[in-house]
Design a protein around this motif. Structure first.
Motif, PDB file in Angstrom:
ATOM      1  N   ALA A  50       0.808  -1.219   0.000  1.00 51.06           N
ATOM      2  CA  ALA A  50       0.000   0.000   0.000  1.00 51.06           C
ATOM      3  C   ALA A  50       0.843   1.271   0.000  1.00 51.06           C
ATOM      4  CB  ALA A  50      -0.931   0.002   1.221  1.00 51.06           C
ATOM      5  N   GLU A  51       2.146   1.155   0.299  1.00 49.68           N
ATOM      6  CA  GLU A  51       3.031   2.324   0.323  1.00 49.68           C
ATOM      7  C   GLU A  51       3.934   2.404  -0.902  1.00 49.68           C
ATOM      8  OE1 GLU A  51       4.638   3.703   4.163  1.00 49.68           O
ATOM      9  OE2 GLU A  51       4.056   1.738   4.913  1.00 49.68           O
ATOM     10  N   GLY A  52       3.774   1.489  -1.844  1.00 54.87           N
ATOM     11  CA  GLY A  52       4.601   1.514  -3.042  1.00 54.87           C
ATOM     12  C   GLY A  52       5.598   0.373  -3.074  1.00 54.87           C
ATOM     13  N   LEU A  53       6.762   0.614  -3.680  1.00 58.68           N
ATOM     14  CA  LEU A  53       7.791  -0.418  -3.835  1.00 58.68           C
ATOM     15  C   LEU A  53       8.195  -0.972  -2.472  1.00 58.68           C
ATOM     16  CD1 LEU A  53       9.645  -1.552  -6.233  1.00 58.68           C
ATOM     17  CD2 LEU A  53      11.407  -0.090  -5.241  1.00 58.68           C
ATOM     18  N   ARG A  54       8.111  -2.292  -2.316  1.00 53.80           N
ATOM     19  CA  ARG A  54       8.461  -2.950  -1.057  1.00 53.80           C
ATOM     20  C   ARG A  54       9.942  -3.294  -1.096  1.00 53.80           C
ATOM     21  NH1 ARG A  54       4.682  -6.728  -1.156  1.00 53.80           N
ATOM     22  NH2 ARG A  54       6.070  -8.342  -1.951  1.00 53.80           N
ATOM     23  N   LEU A  55      10.768  -2.496  -0.445  1.00 53.97           N
ATOM     24  CA  LEU A  55      12.217  -2.634  -0.549  1.00 53.97           C
ATOM     25  C   LEU A  55      12.681  -3.980  -0.006  1.00 53.97           C
ATOM     26  CD1 LEU A  55      13.347   0.926   0.599  1.00 53.97           C
ATOM     27  CD2 LEU A  55      13.335   0.012  -1.727  1.00 53.97           C
ATOM     28  N   PRO A  56      13.535  -4.685  -0.754  1.00 59.43           N
ATOM     29  CA  PRO A  56      14.103  -5.929  -0.232  1.00 59.43           C
ATOM     30  C   PRO A  56      14.895  -5.666   1.047  1.00 59.43           C
ATOM     31  CG  PRO A  56      14.465  -5.768  -2.599  1.00 59.43           C
ATOM     32  CD  PRO A  56      13.934  -4.439  -2.147  1.00 59.43           C
ATOM     33  N   ARG A  57      15.039  -6.690   1.844  1.00 60.93           N
ATOM     34  CA  ARG A  57      15.764  -6.535   3.098  1.00 60.93           C
ATOM     35  C   ARG A  57      17.233  -6.204   2.827  1.00 60.93           C
ATOM     36  NH1 ARG A  57      13.553 -11.787   6.555  1.00 60.93           N
ATOM     37  NH2 ARG A  57      11.369 -11.093   6.731  1.00 60.93           N
ATOM     38  N   PRO A  58      17.848  -5.424   3.721  1.00 60.09           N
ATOM     39  CA  PRO A  58      19.291  -5.165   3.569  1.00 60.09           C
ATOM     40  C   PRO A  58      20.054  -6.476   3.503  1.00 60.09           C
ATOM     41  CG  PRO A  58      18.347  -3.737   5.242  1.00 60.09           C
ATOM     42  CD  PRO A  58      17.258  -4.715   4.869  1.00 60.09           C
ATOM     43  N   GLY A  59      21.063  -6.503   2.674  1.00 62.98           N
ATOM     44  CA  GLY A  59      21.818  -7.732   2.458  1.00 62.98           C
ATOM     45  C   GLY A  59      21.519  -8.369   1.130  1.00 62.98           C
ATOM     46  N   ALA A  60      20.384  -7.981   0.513  1.00 65.26           N
ATOM     47  CA  ALA A  60      20.094  -8.463  -0.840  1.00 65.26           C
ATOM     48  C   ALA A  60      21.109  -7.870  -1.806  1.00 65.26           C
ATOM     49  CB  ALA A  60      18.673  -8.055  -1.240  1.00 65.26           C
ATOM     50  N   ALA A  61      21.293  -8.536  -2.934  1.00 60.49           N
ATOM     51  CA  ALA A  61      22.263  -8.078  -3.930  1.00 60.49           C
ATOM     52  C   ALA A  61      21.970  -6.624  -4.298  1.00 60.49           C
ATOM     53  CB  ALA A  61      22.192  -8.967  -5.170  1.00 60.49           C
ATOM     54  N   ALA A  62      23.006  -5.789  -4.218  1.00 61.74           N
ATOM     55  CA  ALA A  62      22.830  -4.364  -4.489  1.00 61.74           C
ATOM     56  C   ALA A  62      22.478  -4.144  -5.953  1.00 61.74           C
ATOM     57  CB  ALA A  62      24.105  -3.603  -4.131  1.00 61.74           C
ATOM     58  N   PRO A  63      21.498  -3.302  -6.240  1.00 61.25           N
ATOM     59  CA  PRO A  63      21.136  -3.029  -7.622  1.00 61.25           C
ATOM     60  C   PRO A  63      22.024  -1.945  -8.224  1.00 61.25           C
ATOM     61  CG  PRO A  63      19.685  -1.816  -6.184  1.00 61.25           C
ATOM     62  CD  PRO A  63      20.614  -2.601  -5.289  1.00 61.25           C
ATOM     63  N   ARG A  64      22.151  -1.970  -9.529  1.00 58.56           N
ATOM     64  CA  ARG A  64      22.783  -0.860 -10.240  1.00 58.56           C
ATOM     65  C   ARG A  64      21.768   0.256 -10.500  1.00 58.56           C
ATOM     66  NH1 ARG A  64      27.278   2.056 -11.377  1.00 58.56           N
ATOM     67  NH2 ARG A  64      27.393   2.702 -13.555  1.00 58.56           N
ATOM     68  N   VAL A  65      20.525  -0.151 -10.828  1.00 58.70           N
ATOM     69  CA  VAL A  65      19.459   0.790 -11.142  1.00 58.70           C
ATOM     70  C   VAL A  65      18.185   0.314 -10.450  1.00 58.70           C
ATOM     71  CG1 VAL A  65      17.939   1.641 -12.992  1.00 58.70           C
ATOM     72  CG2 VAL A  65      20.415   1.566 -13.352  1.00 58.70           C
ATOM     73  N   ARG A  76       9.585   6.789   0.308  1.00 58.67           N
ATOM     74  CA  ARG A  76      10.458   7.585  -0.569  1.00 58.67           C
ATOM     75  C   ARG A  76      11.796   7.861   0.107  1.00 58.67           C
ATOM     76  NH1 ARG A  76       7.104  11.573  -4.346  1.00 58.67           N
ATOM     77  NH2 ARG A  76       5.209  10.358  -4.564  1.00 58.67           N
ATOM     78  N   LEU A  77      11.733   8.248   1.386  1.00 57.73           N
ATOM     79  CA  LEU A  77      12.971   8.519   2.109  1.00 57.73           C
ATOM     80  C   LEU A  77      13.807   7.257   2.272  1.00 57.73           C
ATOM     81  CD1 LEU A  77      11.507  10.910   4.814  1.00 57.73           C
ATOM     82  CD2 LEU A  77      12.906  11.560   2.850  1.00 57.73           C
ATOM     83  N   ALA A  78      13.136   6.135   2.551  1.00 58.10           N
ATOM     84  CA  ALA A  78      13.859   4.870   2.677  1.00 58.10           C
ATOM     85  C   ALA A  78      14.510   4.476   1.355  1.00 58.10           C
ATOM     86  CB  ALA A  78      12.902   3.774   3.155  1.00 58.10           C
ATOM     87  N   LEU A  79      13.814   4.710   0.245  1.00 51.34           N
ATOM     88  CA  LEU A  79      14.365   4.392  -1.072  1.00 51.34           C
ATOM     89  C   LEU A  79      15.597   5.234  -1.365  1.00 51.34           C
ATOM     90  CD1 LEU A  79      14.235   3.002  -3.834  1.00 51.34           C
ATOM     91  CD2 LEU A  79      12.554   4.719  -4.538  1.00 51.34           C
ATOM     92  N   LEU A  80      15.540   6.529  -1.063  1.00 49.30           N
ATOM     93  CA  LEU A  80      16.706   7.396  -1.286  1.00 49.30           C
ATOM     94  C   LEU A  80      17.882   6.951  -0.418  1.00 49.30           C
ATOM     95  CD1 LEU A  80      14.908  10.851  -1.410  1.00 49.30           C
ATOM     96  CD2 LEU A  80      16.110   9.754  -3.312  1.00 49.30           C
TER      97      LEU A  80
END
Length: 509
Positions: A263-278, A298-302
């Protein structure tokens, strides 16, 4: 005229310049938002009443109400009945402070003339045939358009006479100069007009030198993949999400990683997941579900992008058409670390055949994107760029968007009013507070592809949600574009679509 600073706390945090082109409500909202994000206004802190704010700032209460309504829509403040307005307690303090020293250091380096190292343009040997795979279903661009084909604006309502006059004036005045080779970044007056528009209307922070004019959002995404993505780089994409964006990254040889939504948008994977380039996102209105990314997310994504040295691609495809509030501020305007690349297009606000869009990139990437553009199609058409610059400068663009916002709201209301009786009680709708399409959730057990095929045979184009998903959705749905069709056409198409849904419903025993 020098800026006027309010005299009380926390109105001392509000910088108001009566001589600025930015409306006063936007200046108030931007100042409070910046104070919240910077931690100068803590989670749960009260916001003074509108009467006090208006008095201290020397503006009307309606102006203050507009600023606070915008911040409520974006999720930065909440209203409590009979108590007042407060900074949203769901904004964790950690998200407002972690990484701040690093961001300050980065700004210092940039000010010293040492921008972040720009990657060189890259090419991929991966077959582009793979890029077409996500587009196979539900993406036919039928001409002439028929309900409920998505991405179709109200072309009959466009001010064609004004556009023709501007084209003629630009041709007569500067046709020879505009017909030769121009800057790979685009026509400077258009880049200036775009920078001014997104700064005032979307809360972006940019200068004309960061704007790159493209032949639409698709080319903008292609340039992102050329400049930033190497084969096997991880690219996070929303699931469900925009298939054409996914196709670009697949074509570049990226390892596309589907990331789910809530309900808040993109559900960020847990820290430790493979870092994305984009990280590719549509935060103002998620495509196709319509979810608006919350302020906390949004703040968490940044923060996550800064920690992983990842680039965020913000696709802002139809954010101008918001009906419950003014358009939300973009993610790029919150970015202190230079990690957000902003993609905009005129295909939805004006007409698809114009083939003009734009990128806003951090300073350190401008040269790399310019080089990539030079080996692509070199430049957009000059006369059309000049005419669009005048269209924006003279106020025609803002007036057209206002008219279309009212027209599309009327058509959305006609769709939602007629749908229950024509589609059946089992069909529900996602968030319809903005945009040019509605996501209709089908009853449990109804195959959205089967409904799509049956409706297509009846002359109705209602793309299935499953064709926008990497992983099978828990429930079928249909995308119903409504902006380009009058109410009578929408009702006729709903009637035929309802028959297709009933024909595909599981038989009861």
């Amino acid at each position: 005229m020098s800026p006027r600073t309010a005299s009380s706390v926390p109105t001392t945090l509000v910088q108001l310049d009566p001589g600025a082109a930015t409306p006063a409500y936007r200046q108030i909202g931007d100042s409070l938002r910046e104070a919240i994000v910077a931690g100068r206004l803590a989670a749960g802190a009260p916001i003074p009443g509108t009467r006090l704010l208006a008095s201290d700032l020397g503006v009307s209460r309606n102006t203050v109400n507009a600023a606070l309504a915008q911040l409520r829509a974006e999720g930065y403040v909440v209203a409590r009945p009979r108590a007042g307005t407060f900074v949203n307690g769901r904004l964790p303090d950690a998200l407002l402070t972690v990484g701040a020293p690093r961001l300050r250091e980065r700004r210092t380096d940039r000010a010293a003339g040492q921008p972040p190292r720009s990657p060189a343009p890259r090419r991929s040997n991966r077959s582009l045939a793979l890029a077409a795979l996500p587009l196979a279903a539900g993406r036919s661009l039928v001409q002439p358009a028929r309900p409920f084909q998505t991405g179709v604006p109200a072309l009959a309502a466009f001010p064609w006479a004004t556009w023709a006059r501007l084209l003629g004036q630009c041709t007569r005045r500067s046709g020879a100069a505009l017909s030769g080779y121009g800057s790979v970044l685009g026509h400077l007056p258009l880049r200036e007009a775009i920078a001014a528009h997104v700064s005032a209307a979307r809360g972006a922070r940019c200068a004309a030198g960061q704007v790159l004019v493209t032949t639409g959002a698709q080319q903008a995404l292609d340039l992102v993949s050329r400049v930033l993505v190497d084969p096997d780089d991880a690219v996070w994409v929303e699931d469900p999400g925009y298939p054409a964006a996914r196709g670009v990254f697949v074509g570049a040889g990226a390892r596309v990683v589907p990331v789910g939504l809530d309900a808040e948008g993109l559900r960020l994977p847990r820290p430790g997941a493979a870092a994305p380039r984009v990280i590719y996102v549509t935060p103002s209105r998620q495509y196709p579900t319509g979810v608006t990314m919350s302020a906390a997310r949004r703040l968490a994504l940044l923060q996550r992008a800064d920690a992983d040295a990842a680039w965020i691609v913000e696709d802002d495809y139809d954010s101008e058409f918001r009906y419950a509030s003014r358009p939300l501020s973009c993610l790029q305007g919150l970015d202190e670390g230079g990690r957000v690349i902003y993609v905009g297009t005129f295909s939805k606000t004006l007409f698809p055949g114009l083939r003009l869009g734009y990128l806003i990139v951090p300073d350190g990437l401008v040269d790399a994107f310019g080089e990539a553009r030079a080996v692509s199609d070199r430049q957009p058409p000059g006369i059309e760029q000049a005419a669009l610059a005048e269209f924006i400068r003279l106020g025609h663009f803002a007036r057209h968007v206002r008219r279309m916002r009212a027209l599309y709201e009327e058509r959305r209301d006609a769709l939602l009013e007629a749908a229950p009786g024509l589609l059946g009680d089992g069909v529900t709708f996602g968030d319809t507070a903005a945009g040019m399409l509605a996501l209709a959730w089908l009853p449990e057990g109804v195959d959205d592809r089967a409904v799509w095929e049956k409706a297509l045979a009846a002359g109705v184009e209602a793309p299935p949600l499953s064709s926008y998903c990497i992983r099978p959705p828990a429930r079928g749905g249909l995308l119903l574009g409504y902006a380009g069709y009058p109410p009578e056409a929408l009702r006729g198409a709903l009637r035929r679509l309802g028959a297709a849904i009933r024909a595909c419903a599981p038989r009861r025993t």
